[in-house]
Motif scaffolding. Sequence first.
Motif, PDB file in Angstrom:
ATOM      1  N   PRO A   1     -31.541  -2.764  13.108  1.00  0.00           N
ATOM      2  CA  PRO A   1     -30.515  -1.996  13.825  1.00  0.00           C
ATOM      3  C   PRO A   1     -29.128  -2.171  13.216  1.00  0.00           C
ATOM      4  O   PRO A   1     -28.272  -2.901  13.734  1.00  0.00           O
ATOM      5  CB  PRO A   1     -30.584  -2.591  15.236  1.00  0.00           C
TER       6      PRO A   1
ATOM      7  N   LEU B   1     -27.059   2.430  14.734  1.00  0.00           N
ATOM      8  CA  LEU B   1     -26.709   2.372  16.153  1.00  0.00           C
ATOM      9  C   LEU B   1     -25.566   3.321  16.507  1.00  0.00           C
ATOM     10  O   LEU B   1     -25.577   3.933  17.576  1.00  0.00           O
ATOM     11  CB  LEU B   1     -26.332   0.939  16.531  1.00  0.00           C
TER      12      LEU B   1
ATOM     13  N   VAL C   1     -27.966  -3.673  20.090  1.00  0.00           N
ATOM     14  CA  VAL C   1     -28.730  -2.471  20.435  1.00  0.00           C
ATOM     15  C   VAL C   1     -28.404  -2.029  21.852  1.00  0.00           C
ATOM     16  O   VAL C   1     -28.201  -0.830  22.125  1.00  0.00           O
ATOM     17  CB  VAL C   1     -30.244  -2.731  20.279  1.00  0.00           C
TER      18      VAL C   1
ATOM     19  N   SER D   1     -25.355   0.184  22.342  1.00  0.00           N
ATOM     20  CA  SER D   1     -25.502   1.595  21.993  1.00  0.00           C
ATOM     21  C   SER D   1     -26.442   2.333  22.940  1.00  0.00           C
ATOM     22  O   SER D   1     -26.156   3.457  23.366  1.00  0.00           O
ATOM     23  CB  SER D   1     -26.005   1.727  20.553  1.00  0.00           C
TER      24      SER D   1
END
Length: 490
Positions: free
Chosen positions: A133, A138, A173, A176
């Motif tokens: 990620p 993201l 993560v 986002s």
Amino acid sequence: MEVDLVIRNATVATASDILPNQDIVVKDERILCLGQGLSALFKARREIDAEGAFVTPGGIDSHVHLHQDNSPTGDTFATGTRSAIAGGTTTILAFASQERTDESLFPVVEEYHRRSAGQSYCDYGFHLILTNPTPKILQQELPVLVKDEGISSVKLYMTYQPLKLVDRQILDVMTSTRALGMTTMVHAENSDMIDWITERLEERRMTDPYYHAVSRPNIAEDEATYRVISLSELMDIPILIVHMSSKIAAAHVRKAQTRLLPIHAETCPHYLFFKSDRLRGEHFEGAKCVCSPPLREDQMDLDAMWQGLKNGTFTTFSSDHAPSKFDHPQGKKAGLVNGTTSFRKIPNGLPGLETRVPVLFSGGVLKDKISIQKFVELTSSNPAKLYGLDKKGTIAPGFDADLVIWYPSSRKMTPFALTNDMLHHDIDYTPFEGMEFENWPRWTILRGSIVWDRENGGIVGQMGYGRYLKRGRSTLSKPREVFVNEFRPY
């Protein structure tokens, strides 16, 4: 008015109600209306007499692995979705899996479109598995995939070296996915615990399939579950913890829910019916039931999974269909080399896409372990709400005519013991071999078209009839709007 289909004399079951003596009228792939005595008002191209049987919404299996590179002997979209409709599932959500070295998600999604286009017997969508990620992914790519592809969910791993993310990455993560209103799914097991135990088992040559379960004890799931709930609370973000198997881990979820945290959870059929003694046996047969989290040793864990289904701890009930063939050197027997066993090398996962809905109907509803309304909620309505499928998951005007017609009590299906050759997947075994079923979908209907007719040919749908589904935001898993605006990356 001419319509496409009328189903007469149905006992309609939804997540909230049981409606007897109903007629369901279908036109242009959607449910036009339902009520009593409607069949006389419409001219139908086809009529079905349900004979008073339950009619439930088409099953939605929201956790399915198909045509993934790490499972070269598993099902493709063609064989997997073929088995889905035979078991009353009309929609699946499969995984588009990012490799650790992938710097962009766009080629990953394009590749899974190539693997699935024109290959599906049922409707389908994608989750994203994130293993790398990066800020670019993201901040720049996820918004595009949500908007253009309708991919509104991601899955994160806390275990498996090629897949796992550390806590800091999970928080990145979550920042986002929270802003985008995506559903964040998490495989929760403590990777360091598992690796430490595995190394010591291997030192002692305790490597038979049974020791896979020993290497992944309940506490590895319990700790990781508590930890990811803590990360979720820190970020004030909804999450779904997938394929839960442990009583204490489920209790962590339940406690968080009583504090009104937006924590959702999922369990699977094998955690209701099987214990870890299935991993024992001669001729390496135990490898057939190697999965993660593993089957548990104590009946209390199985009982807790049933309790969690009944009391709402579990939002969804999914197959986690992640099969590998047994009798194949790249399948389960990859863990057997020159007579030497290695549970570490056995591919994880079980077949279960076709059996998921019938198992819960026969083993749950017909055994009075859950109500028919709870059955619908777990297998169809909640997955639709959780994953932004706004035309799926219930029987009501305007919704897709995805329906399952069961056998009525007045015309009971002859009970049978399941064998693998009755199923439609491309796997050489089923963990449910020998289980007795007292009912099975008689008809499966996808968008108004009969795709499974058990008494007249079985599979009657066409490969390619299934459509890719662009999904919207979850109606169950939502962040507060004030934070959506603050954190939106675009």
